[in-house]
Design a protein around this motif. Structure first.
Motif, PDB file in Angstrom:
ATOM      1  N   GLY A 275      14.312  -3.676  14.542  1.00 39.52           N
ATOM      2  CA  GLY A 275      13.788  -2.336  14.345  1.00 39.52           C
ATOM      3  C   GLY A 275      12.683  -2.221  13.497  1.00 39.52           C
ATOM      4  N   ARG A 276      12.275  -3.221  12.821  1.00 41.11           N
ATOM      5  CA  ARG A 276      11.144  -2.855  11.988  1.00 41.11           C
ATOM      6  C   ARG A 276       9.711  -3.386  12.234  1.00 41.11           C
ATOM      7  N   GLU A 277       8.778  -2.681  12.076  1.00 37.57           N
ATOM      8  CA  GLU A 277       7.465  -3.373  12.128  1.00 37.57           C
ATOM      9  C   GLU A 277       7.032  -4.112  10.908  1.00 37.57           C
ATOM     10  N   LEU A 278       6.261  -5.010  11.246  1.00 36.67           N
ATOM     11  CA  LEU A 278       5.766  -5.860  10.111  1.00 36.67           C
ATOM     12  C   LEU A 278       4.309  -5.491   9.769  1.00 36.67           C
ATOM     13  N   VAL A 279       4.251  -5.653   8.428  1.00 39.21           N
ATOM     14  CA  VAL A 279       2.974  -5.154   7.712  1.00 39.21           C
ATOM     15  C   VAL A 279       2.219  -6.348   6.916  1.00 39.21           C
ATOM     16  N   LEU A 280       1.190  -6.631   7.278  1.00 39.11           N
ATOM     17  CA  LEU A 280       0.516  -8.019   7.019  1.00 39.11           C
ATOM     18  C   LEU A 280      -0.828  -7.885   6.438  1.00 39.11           C
ATOM     19  N   SER A 281      -0.867  -8.681   4.855  1.00 37.92           N
ATOM     20  CA  SER A 281      -2.161  -8.410   4.404  1.00 37.92           C
ATOM     21  C   SER A 281      -2.536  -9.757   3.943  1.00 37.92           C
ATOM     22  N   ALA A 282      -3.718 -10.074   3.354  1.00 39.67           N
ATOM     23  CA  ALA A 282      -4.360 -11.282   2.875  1.00 39.67           C
ATOM     24  C   ALA A 282      -5.290 -10.993   1.812  1.00 39.67           C
TER      25      ALA A 282
ATOM     26  N   ASP B 280      -0.946  -4.012  -1.562  1.00 41.08           N
ATOM     27  CA  ASP B 280      -1.416  -3.622  -0.445  1.00 41.08           C
ATOM     28  C   ASP B 280      -0.108  -3.122   0.611  1.00 41.08           C
ATOM     29  N   LEU B 281       0.928  -3.987   0.102  1.00 43.36           N
ATOM     30  CA  LEU B 281       2.198  -3.452   0.724  1.00 43.36           C
ATOM     31  C   LEU B 281       2.589  -1.934   0.230  1.00 43.36           C
ATOM     32  N   ALA B 282       2.389  -1.806  -1.126  1.00 43.34           N
ATOM     33  CA  ALA B 282       2.830  -0.692  -1.665  1.00 43.34           C
ATOM     34  C   ALA B 282       2.057   0.596  -1.326  1.00 43.34           C
ATOM     35  N   ALA B 283       0.604  -0.014  -0.690  1.00 41.77           N
ATOM     36  CA  ALA B 283      -0.346   1.363  -0.194  1.00 41.77           C
ATOM     37  C   ALA B 283       0.140   1.759   1.009  1.00 41.77           C
ATOM     38  N   MET B 284       1.055   0.666   1.886  1.00 38.62           N
ATOM     39  CA  MET B 284       1.217   0.780   3.239  1.00 38.62           C
ATOM     40  C   MET B 284       2.801   1.590   3.251  1.00 38.62           C
ATOM     41  N   GLY B 285       3.371   1.690   2.108  1.00 40.97           N
ATOM     42  CA  GLY B 285       4.780   1.943   2.272  1.00 40.97           C
ATOM     43  C   GLY B 285       5.887   0.952   2.699  1.00 40.97           C
ATOM     44  N   ALA B 286       5.417  -0.273   2.577  1.00 43.73           N
ATOM     45  CA  ALA B 286       6.034  -1.253   3.173  1.00 43.73           C
ATOM     46  C   ALA B 286       7.085  -1.937   2.235  1.00 43.73           C
ATOM     47  N   THR B 287       7.980  -2.642   2.703  1.00 45.11           N
ATOM     48  CA  THR B 287       8.845  -3.538   1.727  1.00 45.11           C
ATOM     49  C   THR B 287       8.649  -4.828   1.807  1.00 45.11           C
TER      50      THR B 287
ATOM     51  N   LEU C 205       2.981 -16.637   2.361  1.00 41.35           N
ATOM     52  CA  LEU C 205       2.273 -17.721   2.489  1.00 41.35           C
ATOM     53  C   LEU C 205       1.278 -18.083   1.399  1.00 41.35           C
ATOM     54  N   LEU C 206       0.808 -19.001   0.770  1.00 40.29           N
ATOM     55  CA  LEU C 206       0.005 -19.481  -0.179  1.00 40.29           C
ATOM     56  C   LEU C 206      -0.841 -20.737   0.192  1.00 40.29           C
ATOM     57  N   ALA C 207      -2.105 -20.454   0.144  1.00 39.08           N
ATOM     58  CA  ALA C 207      -2.975 -21.367   0.354  1.00 39.08           C
ATOM     59  C   ALA C 207      -3.661 -21.791  -0.842  1.00 39.08           C
ATOM     60  N   VAL C 208      -3.569 -22.893  -1.646  1.00 35.24           N
ATOM     61  CA  VAL C 208      -4.480 -23.124  -2.759  1.00 35.24           C
ATOM     62  C   VAL C 208      -5.284 -24.253  -2.612  1.00 35.24           C
ATOM     63  N   SER C 209      -6.726 -24.167  -3.051  1.00 32.11           N
ATOM     64  CA  SER C 209      -7.643 -25.033  -2.971  1.00 32.11           C
ATOM     65  C   SER C 209      -7.856 -25.402  -4.608  1.00 32.11           C
ATOM     66  N   VAL C 210      -7.470 -26.825  -4.907  1.00 34.44           N
ATOM     67  CA  VAL C 210      -7.404 -27.161  -6.235  1.00 34.44           C
ATOM     68  C   VAL C 210      -8.529 -28.076  -6.652  1.00 34.44           C
ATOM     69  N   PRO C 211      -9.368 -27.610  -7.814  1.00 27.54           N
ATOM     70  CA  PRO C 211     -10.351 -28.666  -8.149  1.00 27.54           C
ATOM     71  C   PRO C 211      -9.625 -29.938  -9.026  1.00 27.54           C
TER      72      PRO C 211
ATOM     73  N   LEU D  51      -3.449 -15.737  -0.401  1.00 30.09           N
ATOM     74  CA  LEU D  51      -2.058 -15.281  -0.361  1.00 30.09           C
ATOM     75  C   LEU D  51      -1.926 -14.397   1.044  1.00 30.09           C
ATOM     76  N   THR D  52      -1.101 -14.690   1.787  1.00 29.29           N
ATOM     77  CA  THR D  52      -0.866 -13.827   2.891  1.00 29.29           C
ATOM     78  C   THR D  52       0.598 -13.078   2.652  1.00 29.29           C
ATOM     79  N   ILE D  53       0.704 -11.850   2.697  1.00 31.32           N
ATOM     80  CA  ILE D  53       1.873 -11.152   2.342  1.00 31.32           C
ATOM     81  C   ILE D  53       2.475 -10.550   3.691  1.00 31.32           C
ATOM     82  N   LEU D  54       3.944 -10.410   3.790  1.00 34.20           N
ATOM     83  CA  LEU D  54       4.292 -10.065   4.841  1.00 34.20           C
ATOM     84  C   LEU D  54       5.646  -9.017   4.420  1.00 34.20           C
ATOM     85  N   GLY D  55       5.225  -7.867   4.819  1.00 34.23           N
ATOM     86  CA  GLY D  55       6.450  -6.734   4.701  1.00 34.23           C
ATOM     87  C   GLY D  55       6.819  -6.044   5.911  1.00 34.23           C
ATOM     88  N   HIS D  56       7.548  -5.116   5.553  1.00 30.43           N
ATOM     89  CA  HIS D  56       8.091  -4.474   6.855  1.00 30.43           C
ATOM     90  C   HIS D  56       8.186  -2.979   6.692  1.00 30.43           C
TER      91      HIS D  56
END
Lengths: 316, 316
Positions: A37-44, A73-80, A85-91, A133-138
């Motif tokens: 019953g929740r919507e997903l809120v997604l940001s990268a 970004d989740l705070a700005a959308m009022g999301a929990t 997910l974390l993508a690291v490119s390492v020298p 980083l890609t973050i998921l909230g609801h």
């Protein structure tokens, strides 16, 4: 047959951060049952060494910053918060134990804000350390805050204090004094303003990442309104005030604060103060939205509009 | 006040790729109503210029490859694509029109596999072009395929043909002949093997991204079984066969095929052939899983185990 080196690296530094849906970070993908019953809120958001943080920033604070900017970004959308997910490119030049500190920073933020690592990718790069980083909230359906809802007559509110982070960067790169360490801390450790229940209170929201004037301009453009704020009303920390009037422009246009900028109609102010008080987040009214397409006007101490060399930061 | 340059860049190249939840790529985050009663399947993969693709690969095929490798992770989980977030770190030396071709490649894959852009981030980098994608798919609860379900007696199956992509790389970097262009196409344009209904058919699955022998080793470790395959049974395209026996090792250990490797019990073979036929995807049995922790054994033409200098590729 031995494992490929990235598997040992992932196990060493990241497996302890993983939540149940992450499948031990050992599968092709993560599996997540979304909250019913929740919507997903997604940001990268990506941060690059030498662009978004300083190469000699402590590894732990880079972890704090990476999750902090995404949680903001989740705070700005009022999301929990839910997970990331974390993508690291390492020298090749980065010592392995850098990631122990980095993971400690992530772990602290996970515990504080209630989310876990779901998956990601680890790869080499001939360039600088790049952390994406890609973050998921609801949020409840229809409850997510947008940038486009500000209306003429809404008050312009900000959380916390504005300008500390950009002055912290000036301390690290230009020798500005920081006797208490407050400014550098604010640059390195953003505090995402999660925890307020803003649905039905704020008409619109954005986080202040690229500078107050520029981000307020985004709200104006998306909402089709103008904004007028008074520089004297913009809240400053004692440490920022100590830097003096010469840094006023910088405070208003510098990035990395990760405070929230809110459009709140007058009749919802008591509710705003209630939810902000419950979350122990300071909120300050700095101006008002009005009709028209005049963008952002900042009035100075003399009542005249201030002029800025630039409205904010761009990392592009 | 003008917009920051990344907003014009995003509007120019990426806005046409955005789906309804993306909010025009103009907000702090995307909003997505997850398909009711389904689990989300989430994965992230980064590709770096000079590491995962060649700097002079056509921009359009880089877009195809980026979405292709991520869609392949969904295929390996038996998931249906939903959407993606894209974080690009752009060197100042890259001409703007590179992104027009790149977006064309993404658009083609979106149309073919039924997903849209949800959001992302654009930033500058002093390093190489770095493209990080987080993909979202969905599956029925409990139906997602894992790496840890292979059982002794399961047949080892692969889709398509193995080794084309690594030979394509050899064509581009070592002068191997490619008269039909097939091998280079396979390197540049992976075809994620979506479309089969593998739940209840395959006990386990993985996509072949780092080399057949190495990825089969992952299945073995995660499932606690051993594997024996015959090199002669591993399907090869006519173009790969034309490269000759000297390239057999390379075909078995080279990366970038993005075929699926499946563990299928004998009694589910008819169902496998049915769903693969319906999806017009060729499947070939190349060996069998057995008890024990012996890892992967590949038998050569003489029936003796082959030895490899390395089992596969690592980009870390």
């Amino acid at each position: 047959m031995t494992e490929a080196p990235e598997f040992a690296f992932i196990a060493r530094h990241f497996r302890s951060l993983a939540g149940p849906g992450a499948l031990g970070l050992a599968d092709d993908a993560a599996i997540l049952a979304p909250p019913p019953g929740r919507e997903l809120v997604l940001s990268a958001d990506t941060i690059v060494s030498g662009v978004h943080f300083l190469p000699d920033d402590p590894a732990e604070t880079v972890g704090v910053k990476l999750l902090g900017v995404n949680l903001s970004d989740l705070a700005a959308m009022g999301a929990t918060p839910l997970g990331y997910l974390l993508a690291v490119s390492v020298p090749g030049t980065l010592p392995d134990d850098w990631f122990a500190g980095f993971a400690r920073g992530l772990a602290g933020m996970q515990a504080r804000y209630g989310l876990t690592l779901l998956g990601g990718d680890t790869t080499a790069t001939p360039g600088p350390l790049t952390l994406s980083l890609t973050i998921l909230g609801h949020a409840a359906p229809g409850a997510a805050l947008r940038r486009n809802g500000a209306r003429p007559g809404d008050g312009i509110w900000v959380t916390g204090t504005i300008g500390d982070a950009t002055l912290g960067l000036a301390c690290l790169t230009e020798g500005l004094a920081d006797p208490t360490g407050h400014l550098v801390e604010r640059y390195r450790r953003p505090s995402p303003r999660l925890g307020m229940a803003l649905h039905g209170i704020a008409h619109a929201a954005i986080d202040v990442s690229d500078g107050l004037v520029q981000d307020l301009g985004h709200l104006c453009r998306q909402s089709g309104v103008s904004a007028r704020i008074a520089a004297a009303l913009v809240p400053a920390s004692d440490a920022a005030r100590a830097a003096g009037a010469a840094f006023l422009d910088r405070r208003l246009t510098g990035g990395d604060d990760y405070e929230l900028l809110l459009a709140v109609p007058p009749d919802r102010v008591p509710a705003l103060l209630d939810t902000a008080g419950a979350a122990r987040i300071a909120v300050t009214r700095i101006g008002v939205f009005s009709d028209g397409a005049d963008g952002v006007t900042v009035t100075g101490a003399d009542g005249a509009p201030m002029r800025f060399a630039r409205a904010g930061w761009s990392h592009f």
